[in-house]
Design a protein around this motif. Structure first.
Motif: not given
Lengths: 286, 339
Positions: B104-108
């Motif tokens: 998962x994209x951690x910044x989103x």
């Protein structure tokens, strides 16, 4: 004997903390904050115009001179422009290099590449800048000699030369934090982005760049602040161009308080820069 | 079964032959000196739940990664819906992946993660939001949209990864050991949920695992991998009850190998009855109970037999004591031969 000292220490956590931090604290307070404080205080002093001695009397005259004289404003803007250009150029070169090192090169070659990036830091600053002087020298320099026949001419000594020289000097400081940031970035995130339909540029903009932003900021703090305070490069390959550091250097022997006043400018700029960076939240994940 | 019913069933299966959606031919991939995948052939049918099962290093994940496009094959082809995609980059293939570490994209936040693929594809904002919300509902995470991945539990992250892949309605969903990081209870729950979800959305699932129980529970068909190739391909029942190679018989379930009357026979532990005197079946072997291991629902007996070999049996009652003289018995029709 040894164990009894250890036991005595073990029961006194505060004493242990003091023992641990005494030396660095002393260094920080005396050498670091002390010097900075002395600089700030001196900036508000003046000199006796007859004897040239420093007069320890608080006044804002230096700041007034600095802010009203357009020559100084130009130097500030020029220095800022050079520092920003250097930072941008370093980032532009460092991102693809760091990406190659962290994500494409074989693990064994990664270590070699890191060592190669570090190697220029072992050479003396002066040697490297004089090397650039002989590269950039109009007509007789290496650039004109090798590339002249195909129509590429050296920019000569001046602003562009300073930007080239400083970018060369500080590039490793930009590559290393970005490399470390990319190392921490799991490959599966890049796979996932491609898997969800994103091309390479989209993945770079939406996934890689936001996630290595703290590393970019860390690198830029080096390149920006080191450029802001530099004066030797300007002296050697800057032609007649002056940066803030040169102004400080010139005034230092004739008017120390005024040199101190000029020196507060880079400090102030860095403070503003850090404040801006803090607002982006990049420092929280550094 | 009546003659007409049988005819009808044949007719149906002729009229609706399952169409092949992924067709793999002579697929090979070498890493350094290791042949990770060695000439794999596999047809995957539209809408099925196919599991690639095998120990680590057997090539199952590499096959999955080549279908996704993360690895390029050295030779061979992968056809997706009739088109050879083996040389295309991942973003030009109509498949989506659920990663082992979820990726998962951690910044989103959750919404942006799930909507990523739709956004890339240029789906209009309103439709994007509607589909994202529906996907969240499908994985029972309504209301979690504005959380960051770091604020979710392992099981929730797993669901987000699933929703992020499914929301794009790929023709094939690839799952790379997605349940590996979950604890046993959650894993069993997710196995059922995944299977239900697959029936609901009707998308072909290609699922990689090294857990034979997981494979037996969830799959329509299992491809058992060993040393870069498929040892056996079949339904869970076929693979379990009729293993085609020594490797499969040992990797899927437990097997007793016994030499009797000069030939080797194989029998699953659960088909053997252990008792003090009673016999159930036409095979009878006497022995002494060497060890009894309580494993919850059953007890596992290790019996030293008169044949000179130890035999393992499982029994729910677990009333025998170590050292007892026992009789082992089973139906010879439960035995299987291995080529």
């Amino acid at each position: 004997m040894k164990s009894s000292v250890a036991r005595w220490m073990y029961k006194r956590p505060k004493f242990r903390l003091v023992a641990l931090l005494a030396a660095p604290t002393l260094w920080l307070v005396v050498a670091y904050l002390g010097a900075l404080g002395a600089l700030l205080v001196t900036a508000f002093f003046t000199i006796d115009s007859f004897t040239g001695d420093v007069v320890a009397q608080f006044n804002l005259g230096n700041f007034q001179d600095m802010l009203t004289d357009p020559a100084y404003r130009n130097v500030v803007l020029r220095t800022l422009g050079i520092a920003l250009s250097v930072t941008l150029i370093c980032a532009t070169f460092a991102i693809p290099m760091a990406f190659f090192m962290a994500k494409i090169a074989k693990p064994r070659n990664q270590k070699i590449l890191v060592a190669l990036v570090l190697t220029p830091l072992w050479a003396s600053y002066l040697v490297k800048i004089y090397a650039w002087r002989s590269m950039l020298e109009p007509r007789t320099g290496v650039i004109d000699w090798v590339l002249g026949p195909i129509g590429i001419r050296s920019p000569g000594f001046g602003g562009p030369a300073i930007v080239i020289g400083l970018s060369y000097l500080w590039l490793p400081y930009m590559i290393l934090p970005i490399y470390a940031g990319l190392e921490r970035l799991p490959n599966s995130l890049l796979d996932a982005s491609g898997d969800l339909g994103a091309g390479n540029f989209y993945t770079f903009r939406r996934v890689i760049l936001p996630l290595i932003f703290p590393s970019l900021v860390a690198g830029s703090m080096f390149t920006f602040s080191l450029s802001l305070g530099d004066y030797i490069t300007a002296q050697i390959i800057g032609g007649k161009l002056q940066m803030l550091g040169n102004v400080v250097y010139q005034n230092f022997s004739i008017n120390l308080p005024f040199a101190a006043t000029i020196a507060t400018i880079p400090v102030a700029i860095m403070a503003i820069y850090l404040w801006l960076v803090r607002r982006t939240g990049a420092l929280a994940s550094l | 079964m009546s003659q007409t019913l049988r005819k009808t069933l044949e007719f149906i299966s002729v009229v609706e032959p399952a169409s092949v959606i992924v067709s793999i031919r002579n697929l090979s991939r070498t890493f350094g000196s290791v042949k990770a995948v060695d000439g794999v052939n596999l047809d995957i049918y539209s809408g099925e739940f196919l599991t690639l099962l095998g120990p680590s290093g057997s090539g199952k994940t590499t096959v999955l990664r080549m279908i996704a496009g993360f690895e390029k094959p050295d030779s061979g082809t992968i056809e997706l819906g009739g088109r050879d995609v083996s040389q295309l980059p991942p973003y030009e293939r109509d498949v989506n992946t659920v990663f082992q570490d979820y990726a998962l994209f951690p910044h989103m936040d959750v919404i942006s993660n799930i909507g990523y693929g739709l956004r890339v594809a240029g789906v209009a904002k309103e439709e994007r939001i509607a589909r994202t919300e529906k996907a969240l509902e499908q994985v029972r995470l309504t209301g979690y949209g504005d959380r960051k991945p770091a604020e979710l539990s392992g099981g929730q992250r797993q669901r987000v990864a699933l929703a992020r892949a499914l929301v794009n309605r790929p023709s094939v969903l690839l799952l790379d050991e997605p349940l590996g990081a979950l604890d046993l209870k959650l894993r069993e729950q997710m196995q059922i949920e995944l299977k239900e979800l697959q029936r609901e959305v009707g998308i072909t699932f290609i699922f990689v695992t090294h857990d034979q129980e997981e494979a037996l529970t969830m799959s329509d068909r299992i491809a058992v991998f060993n040393l870069g190739n498929i040892e056996q391909l079949g339904t869970p029942r076929e693979v379990y009850e009729n293993p085609q190679s020594p490797f499969v018989s040992e990797f899927v379930g437990q097997t007793n190998k016994i030499t009797m009357d000069g030939r080797q026979i194989n029998i699953r532990p659960e088909f053997i009855t252990v008792s003090k005197s009673a016999e159930r079946g036409d095979r009878i072997v006497k022995g002494k109970l060497h060890d009894a291991i309580f494993v919850g629902a059953t007890t596992r007996y290790l019996v030293d037999t008169e044949l000179g070999e130890s035999i393992i049996s499982t029994d729910p009652s677990g009333l025998l004591d170590v050292g007892d003289d026992v009789v082992l018995s089973w139906e010879s029709e439960k035995e299987f031969l291995v080529k």
